[in-house]
Design a protein around this motif. Structure first.
Motif: not given
Ligand code: NAD
Length: 327
Positions: A166, A168, A180-181, A184, A190, A193, A219, A265
């Motif tokens: 992945h 960025q 993406f971010s 995420r 989110k 999404q 998450s 995370f």
């Protein structure tokens, strides 16, 4: 001085690769659906889809090397036809035209989704891991890899396959609008999404912690295990691509390309909350979640790839970019 075709030249990775090659004194042809905004006397741009044979033929003209970095990335069921047209049919047409132009090198941007990372047989995932994609996107990349090896066998162009982590730009990490971010790391993107994916249970769980104000979200999976994955700075990816292009030892090889350490995370999100002053919510999402580590040992050992941008370094720059956007 060489002429290098960079596909996806308006994209995150391709645009940086194109600029770096121009800076190094090469001629670059960009090939993308969109204009890349590169203004340089040694830059030529072809606009069109990869499956457009006339555009592909024009793009490969005089190419000493081809970096096929462009692709369509989507996980939405509604985008499936477009995904396979761009990534499979487009790659087939481009490579057929490339074979006629007889470039000396070919580099292809594949993805860790070919393994796939989210349900690995073992970790860290190395290049010998079985290839069993679960997403149409991952399947489109695996089919792309096959097309690349077919082209190599039948036309004799040495090819390197890079299975991308992945990726960025650092500036995207704290941007809720980032493709993406945003979803995420930010709660409301989110939710949007997951609505798009039709994941009703995830949407319900996320809505339950949404009080309407901007928030970051940590998450975890349904058992409370925080997500862990590689997030690699575009600059490191560019360095790896240029190694694959220039080092003869990369010919015929396949490499995982990405950061050495995965991002935990549980450590990253509190750091992001501290830097932004945003509240941090925690969500346990249905399912096994994301939890993988991919080995970049082969490209480090064989080509001397050494990523420079740790997540901590990236996040410092992300905070500066966020502050700049706010001012
Ligand atoms: P990006 O979306 O920023 O750029 C891709 C470019 O391809 C875009 O400019 C887009 O216009 C172009 N494109 C899409 N479909 C096209 C078509 N049919 N014809 C012509 N151009 C088309 O993506 P990126 O982050 O720069 O990724 C570069 C490569 O790395 C892609 O092949 C992608 O699949 C792969 N990859 C990316 C990630 C990531 O996290 N960014 C992870 C794994 C693999």
């Amino acid at each position: 001085m060489k002429t290098i075709l960079v596909t996806g030249s308006a994209g995150r990775v391709g645009s940086r690769v194109a600029r770096q090659l121009l800076d190094a004194g090469h001629r670059v042809t960009g090939f993308d659906l969109r204009a890349g905004g590169i203004d340089h006397p040694a830059y030529r741009e072809v606009l069109g889809g990869f499956d457009d044979r006339a555009a592909a033929r024009e793009a490969v003209q005089r190419a000493d090397a081809i970096l096929h970095l462009g692709a369509f990335m989507s996980w939405l069921p509604a985008d499936r036809d477009r995904l396979f047209t761009a990534n499979v049919e487009g790659t087939r047409v481009l490579l057929e035209e490339a074979a006629a132009a007889q470039p000396k090198r070919l580099v292809f941007a594949s993805s860790g989704e070919v393994y796939p990372e989210n349900v690995p047989d073992y970790q860290p995932i190395d290049e010998d891991h079985p290839l069993k994609p679960r997403s149409p996107y991952g399947l489109s990349k695996l089919l792309g890899e096959e097309l690349v090896r077919f082209c190599e066998r039948t036309s004799g162009t040495p090819a390197t396959i890079l299975r991308f982590s992945h990726t960025q730009d650092a500036s995207e990490l704290l941007d809720p609008g980032s493709f993406f971010s945003g979803p995420r790391f930010f709660l409301q993107p989110k939710i949007r999404q997951q609505e798009g994916f039709g994941n009703a249970a995830a949407v319900a769980a996320l809505r339950a912690i949404d009080d309407g104000s901007e928030a970051l979200v940590l998450s975890r999976n349904q058992a409370g295990r925080p997500f862990r994955m590689h997030i690699t700075d575009t600059r490191d990816m560019v360095a790896g691509i240029l190694l694959a292009l220039t080092d003869e030892r990369a010919a015929g090889r396949t490499y995982n390309l990405g950061a050495t350490e995965p991002v935990d995370f549980a450590a990253a999100l509190p750091m992001m909350a501290e830097l932004t002053g945003l509240p941090l919510k925690t969500i346990d999402l249905p399912g096994a979640g994301v939890f993988y580590e991919t080995s970049n040992a082969r490209i480090r050992t064989e080509l001397g790839f050494e990523p420079q941008w740790t997540f901590e370094r990236m996040i410092g720059e992300a905070a500066q970019a966020r502050a700049k956007r706010a001012s």
